[in-house]
Design a protein around this motif. Structure first.
Motif, PDB file in Angstrom:
ATOM      1  N   SER A  84       0.829  -1.201   0.000  1.00 15.33           N
ATOM      2  CA  SER A  84       0.000   0.000   0.000  1.00 15.33           C
ATOM      3  C   SER A  84       0.865   1.254   0.000  1.00 15.33           C
ATOM      4  O   SER A  84       2.010   1.234   0.456  1.00 15.33           O
ATOM      5  N   THR A 103      -2.938  -1.507  -2.873  1.00 17.55           N
ATOM      6  CA  THR A 103      -3.833  -0.387  -2.575  1.00 17.55           C
ATOM      7  C   THR A 103      -3.048   0.911  -2.603  1.00 17.55           C
ATOM      8  O   THR A 103      -1.996   1.019  -1.951  1.00 17.55           O
ATOM      9  N   ASN A 104      -3.539   1.884  -3.355  1.00 18.25           N
ATOM     10  CA  ASN A 104      -2.859   3.181  -3.476  1.00 18.25           C
ATOM     11  C   ASN A 104      -1.412   2.997  -3.943  1.00 18.25           C
ATOM     12  O   ASN A 104      -0.466   3.471  -3.301  1.00 18.25           O
ATOM     13  N   GLU A 106       1.388   3.197  -7.263  1.00 23.66           N
ATOM     14  CA  GLU A 106       1.716   3.754  -8.572  1.00 23.66           C
ATOM     15  C   GLU A 106       2.815   2.918  -9.210  1.00 23.66           C
ATOM     16  O   GLU A 106       3.829   2.627  -8.575  1.00 23.66           O
ATOM     17  N   LYS A 123      -6.782  -1.831  -5.789  1.00 28.10           N
ATOM     18  CA  LYS A 123      -7.693  -0.731  -5.509  1.00 28.10           C
ATOM     19  C   LYS A 123      -6.930   0.578  -5.545  1.00 28.10           C
ATOM     20  O   LYS A 123      -5.895   0.721  -4.887  1.00 28.10           O
ATOM     21  N   ASN A 124      -7.425   1.509  -6.330  1.00 32.17           N
ATOM     22  CA  ASN A 124      -6.778   2.812  -6.513  1.00 32.17           C
ATOM     23  C   ASN A 124      -5.324   2.630  -6.947  1.00 32.17           C
ATOM     24  O   ASN A 124      -4.395   3.115  -6.303  1.00 32.17           O
ATOM     25  N   ARG A 126      -2.535   2.944 -10.239  1.00 29.58           N
ATOM     26  CA  ARG A 126      -2.253   3.620 -11.500  1.00 29.58           C
ATOM     27  C   ARG A 126      -1.051   2.960 -12.149  1.00 29.58           C
ATOM     28  O   ARG A 126      -0.014   2.800 -11.499  1.00 29.58           O
ATOM     29  N   ASP A 144     -11.314   1.239  -9.138  1.00 30.67           N
ATOM     30  CA  ASP A 144     -10.691   2.575  -9.131  1.00 30.67           C
ATOM     31  C   ASP A 144      -9.282   2.506  -9.723  1.00 30.67           C
ATOM     32  O   ASP A 144      -8.276   2.703  -9.022  1.00 30.67           O
ATOM     33  N   TYR A 145      -9.236   2.242 -11.005  1.00 30.63           N
ATOM     34  CA  TYR A 145      -7.994   1.822 -11.666  1.00 30.63           C
ATOM     35  C   TYR A 145      -7.778   2.643 -12.928  1.00 30.63           C
ATOM     36  O   TYR A 145      -8.731   2.945 -13.658  1.00 30.63           O
ATOM     37  N   ARG A 146      -6.509   3.006 -13.197  1.00 31.23           N
ATOM     38  CA  ARG A 146      -6.152   3.735 -14.420  1.00 31.23           C
ATOM     39  C   ARG A 146      -4.951   3.054 -15.046  1.00 31.23           C
ATOM     40  O   ARG A 146      -3.946   2.797 -14.361  1.00 31.23           O
TER      41      ARG A 146
END
Length: 280
Positions: A84, A103-104, A106, A123-124, A126, A144-146
């Protein structure tokens, strides 16, 4: 649990086969396999610069850490990872792993990442430069994904994605049992040769989407003007809000849309060639 704080390590296997160890504000410099064959490890606020730091691990937490470019292929052949609030700048991460939670996180250079992994939760998250992401992985849950990166989710099975923005040509090729909710899917040749791909409330763009697909379902989706020549040789049940630029030789099923720019039905349509194409 033993603790190590504010120290630096380098070279080959400095913490090999450690058990029940908490690392806090630790830097792992150039070298290889710093934490290989470990169990029950916590890394908090750490910096990883050397190659292959976490291989063959069982149960570990990584929080508020940085993996620099030099820490390539950092997490392989392991299980039970909880990561995370971390930035991963190195490619080829997460290979042959089980039970991952990110989670969170990059990943700005996610090339060849998450291969042959099982039971994955994001989750979240990028990811960028993510070519060949998730190759041959299964049992995946994403929210919540990019993503920016081509050839993603090829040969994946049992995938559920919601609230995502995926920019990827050749995404979901030869995948099985994938469902995507409330997402943007941007990239040519989407979902070819897939089985039981289901898209719900999704926006689709890119040429020749959803061809050679088996048991394809679209529910309340929209298609951009560049999403032409759709559904060739596919078995499909689709409801599409608004226009579809062109449909070409769907194999069977039904397609209902607001309107069609072009419907191509010719001698190359594959049997049974009985797809119903209708408007609302």
């Amino acid at each position: 649990m033993k603790s190590i704080s504010n120290q630096e390590f380098g070279g080959e296997r400095p913490l090999f086969a450690s058990r029940d160890l908490r690392l806090e504000n630790v830097t792992i410099h150039a070298g290889e396999s710093a934490l290989k064959e470990c169990r029950n490890i916590e890394a908090i606020g750490c910096r990883f610069e050397g190659k292959y730091p976490f291989w063959h691990n069982d149960g570990f937490v990584v929080r508020d850490c940085l993996f620099t470019e030099g820490a390539r292929a950092a997490l392989w052949y392991s299980r039970g990872l909880r990561m995370s609030d971390t930035r991963v700048e190195a490619p080829k991460m997460f290979r042959e792993m089980e039970d991952l939670e990110l989670t969170n996180v990059e990943l700005p250079d996610a090339e060849e990442t998450l291969w042959h992994c099982r039971r994955v939760s994001l989750k979240n998250v990028r990811v960028e430069r993510a070519d060949y992401l998730f190759m041959h992985s299964e049992h995946i849950r994403i929210a919540d994904y990019r993503q920016q990166g081509n050839y993603s989710f090829q040969y994946c099975r049992d995938v559920e994605i919601c609230n995502a923005e995926i920019h990827s040509k050749d995404a979901f090729w030869s995948s099985e049992d994938v469902t995507v909710y409330d997402s943007t899917l941007d990239g040519e040749y989407l979902g070819w040769h897939s089985k039981r791909l289901r898209l719900v409330n999704c926006r689709i763009s890119g040429t020749q989407p959803l061809c050679y697909a088996h048991d394809l379902v679209l529910e309340n989706c929209t298609m951009a003007d560049d999403a032409d020549l759709a559904f060739e040789c596919s078995s499909v049940r689709a409801t599409i809000q608004g226009p579809v630029r062109s449909v070409k030789n769907p194999m069977t099923g039904s397609i209902t849309a607001g309107s069609y720019g072009e419907i191509i039905l010719d001698e190359h349509a594959k049997a049974p060639a009985d797809c119903r194409i209708e408007t609302f």
